[in-house]
Design an enzyme around this catalytic site. Structure first.
Site, short mmCIF file in Angstrom:
data_model
loop_
_atom_site.label_atom_id
_atom_site.label_comp_id
_atom_site.label_asym_id
_atom_site.label_seq_id
_atom_site.Cartn_x
_atom_site.Cartn_y
_atom_site.Cartn_z
N LYS A 114 -10.68 -0.32 -5.22
CA LYS A 114 -11.36 -0.83 -3.87
C LYS A 114 -13.14 -1.09 -3.60
O LYS A 114 -13.43 -2.13 -3.00
CB LYS A 114 -10.99 0.23 -2.38
CG LYS A 114 -9.04 -0.51 -2.44
CD LYS A 114 -9.02 0.68 -1.01
CE LYS A 114 -7.51 0.04 -0.50
NZ LYS A 114 -7.41 0.85 0.80
N LYS A 198 -0.63 -5.94 -5.89
CA LYS A 198 0.26 -5.57 -4.26
C LYS A 198 -0.55 -5.46 -3.11
O LYS A 198 -1.23 -6.27 -3.32
CB LYS A 198 0.59 -3.35 -4.55
CG LYS A 198 -1.50 -3.38 -3.42
CD LYS A 198 -0.81 -1.80 -3.11
CE LYS A 198 -1.89 -1.97 -2.00
NZ LYS A 198 -1.80 -0.58 -1.42
N LYS A 201 -2.66 -5.62 2.87
CA LYS A 201 -3.15 -5.98 4.76
C LYS A 201 -4.58 -6.54 4.74
O LYS A 201 -5.26 -7.70 5.02
CB LYS A 201 -3.70 -4.46 5.84
CG LYS A 201 -2.63 -3.94 5.88
CD LYS A 201 -2.94 -2.87 6.67
CE LYS A 201 -2.11 -1.54 6.60
NZ LYS A 201 -3.02 -0.21 6.48
N1 AQP Z 1 2.44 -3.17 -1.54
C1 AQP Z 1 2.58 -1.90 -1.02
N2 AQP Z 1 3.88 -1.88 -2.00
C2 AQP Z 1 4.74 0.55 -1.60
N3 AQP Z 1 4.28 1.22 -0.12
C3 AQP Z 1 2.75 0.20 0.32
N4 AQP Z 1 1.86 0.92 0.83
C4 AQP Z 1 1.11 0.35 1.32
N5 AQP Z 1 1.55 -1.21 0.79
C5 AQP Z 1 2.59 -0.93 0.07
C6 AQP Z 1 2.00 2.17 1.73
O1 AQP Z 1 2.01 1.89 3.01
C7 AQP Z 1 1.81 3.73 3.52
C8 AQP Z 1 0.72 3.53 4.45
O2 AQP Z 1 -0.76 2.15 3.63
P1 AQP Z 1 -2.19 2.32 4.23
O3 AQP Z 1 -2.05 1.08 5.46
O4 AQP Z 1 -2.58 3.62 4.26
O5 AQP Z 1 -3.18 1.99 2.89
P2 AQP Z 1 -2.79 1.02 1.80
O6 AQP Z 1 -1.88 1.38 0.60
O7 AQP Z 1 -4.16 0.93 1.58
O8 AQP Z 1 -2.09 -0.13 2.35
P3 AQP Z 1 -2.92 -1.62 2.14
O9 AQP Z 1 -2.03 -2.47 2.66
O10 AQP Z 1 -2.82 -1.83 0.85
O11 AQP Z 1 -3.75 -1.61 3.04
P4 AQP Z 1 -5.74 -2.04 2.89
O12 AQP Z 1 -5.15 -3.92 2.44
O13 AQP Z 1 -6.43 -2.05 3.89
O14 AQP Z 1 -5.95 -1.34 1.54
C9 AQP Z 1 0.79 4.51 2.25
O15 AQP Z 1 2.06 5.38 1.93
C10 AQP Z 1 1.09 3.41 1.21
O16 AQP Z 1 1.55 3.89 -0.20
#
Ligand code: AQP
Length: 333
Positions: A114, A198, A201
């Protein structure tokens, strides 16, 4: 015996299929088991580790609650609350940051991903994010944490922090050492545009993900345009190691239908890719559009969503402040 479940989702908008299949689907299943006690947190303190627009953040907090409910979590039977409203989270994070070691945090791959090349400009919060996550989990004597595979390393850190605190203060089992609950079969959903990244968002291209608020046409269009390769549908699982995009789409189909990988490969072997994409769109539309419709309906009633958060934070605060009191005694405050 039932499990004590805690998990969180960041209110950073664009909740997507990866969040659903990697985490929320599992939350719903666990919350339906009467023996379990479940707490689901909208982790807004985590969200501000990168810059957020205040108005959008407020909307996204409500949208995350709406997504939990629309996906099937009953707010009457489970605690849903936002992290910033229970001050013990921030307080415990500070105390635990005095337990966690720099060397442990330096190994966290999510920070490296990140923060990118310019880590000097990343916030301190982004760096210490996993310590706040440990505080979230440990305050509630959580036994199990359902998360996507990407959070496995952070959860291991929570375990290390719990064990070090217990050892340092000679308080066996004061912090319960939590177990991860990660789906075995297909735990990481990848971008529709790049099978090695992956689904996320914060990815700029909306075409890279299926959002939980997408309608039927948007879903069909995204799957039609999802990256594949020039080869036909695979006839065995071994072929997939060099075909990440195809593997991802088959994995999504498998997660949605609860069929295993080999069963999906068998079903589509020898068929055209377009046939597979059509079937995939169909199962996605069947699963996601009812959620999307319900989210939009719930968002019309912000008072209802705010009330759920208020009730939830009162219940969470009762548990967390008790634990905090004991932490003070142990430390000598
Ligand atoms: N691509 C993914 N595959 C499986 N699980 C995922 N999670 C996120 N992306 C995937 C799971 O969703 C839960 C909530 O995630 P979060 O919003 O708290 O944080 P994150 O993992 O940082 O999600 P993003 O989409 O990747 O957000 P950004 O882009 O802002 O960094 C968690 O349990 C996560 O494992």
């Amino acid at each position: 015996m039932g499990k004590k479940i805690f998990s969180g989702v960041q209110p950073t908008g664009n909740l997507h299929l990866g969040n659903y299949l990697g985490a929320i689907k599992n939350f719903v299943k666990l919350s339906k088991d009467k023996n379990n006690e479940c707490i689901f947190c909208v982790v807004d303190l985590h969200a501000i580790t990168v810059s957020q627009d205040p108005k959008e953040l407020r909307d996204n907090i409500r949208e995350t609650v709406a997504t939990f409910i629309a996906s099937g979590i009953d707010p009457e039977k489970n605690i849903i609350f936002s992290q910033s409203k229970v001050s013990a989270h921030s307080e415990a994070a500070w105390i635990l940051s005095c337990i966690a070691r720099m060397g442990w945090l330096n190994r966290m791959t999510q920070f490296k991903e990140k923060a990118g090349k310019d880590k000097e400009k990343a916030s301190i919060g982004l760096y210490s994010y996993p310590v706040l996550m440990a505080a979230d989990i440990l305050l509630y004597d959580t036994s199990h944490v359902p998360v996507g595979d990407d959070q496995k390393q952070h959860l291991e850190l929570s375990r290390d922090i719990a064990q070090k605190f217990n050892n340092d203060f000679n308080v066996d089992d004061f912090f319960k050492v939590p177990e991860p609950l990660i789906q075995k079969e297909f735990s990481r959903i990848m971008s529709l545009k790049d099978g090695l990244k992956k689904m996320s968002k914060s990815e700029i291209s909306d075409q890279s993900r299926v959002n939980l608020t997408d309608d039927k046409d948007q879903i069909i269009n995204k799957i039609k345009k999802a990256k594949t390769d020039a080869l036909p549908m695979p006839s065995s699982g071994e072929e997939l190691s060099k075909r990440p995009e195809v593997k991802n789409l088959i994995g999504i189909y498998s997660s949605l239908t609860d069929l295993n990988f080999d069963e999906v490969i068998k079903e589509f072997s020898g068929k055209n890719f377009s046939d597979f994409k059509e079937s995939l769109s169909q199962v996605l539309v069947d699963k996601i559009t009812p959620i999307s419709v319900e989210i939009k309906k719930l968002l019309q009633d912000s008072n209802y969503l705010d009330k759920i958060l208020l009730d939830g934070s009162e219940k969470a605060d009762k548990i967390a402040s008790q634990k905090m009191k004991k932490i003070h005694e142990i430390i000598g405050f």
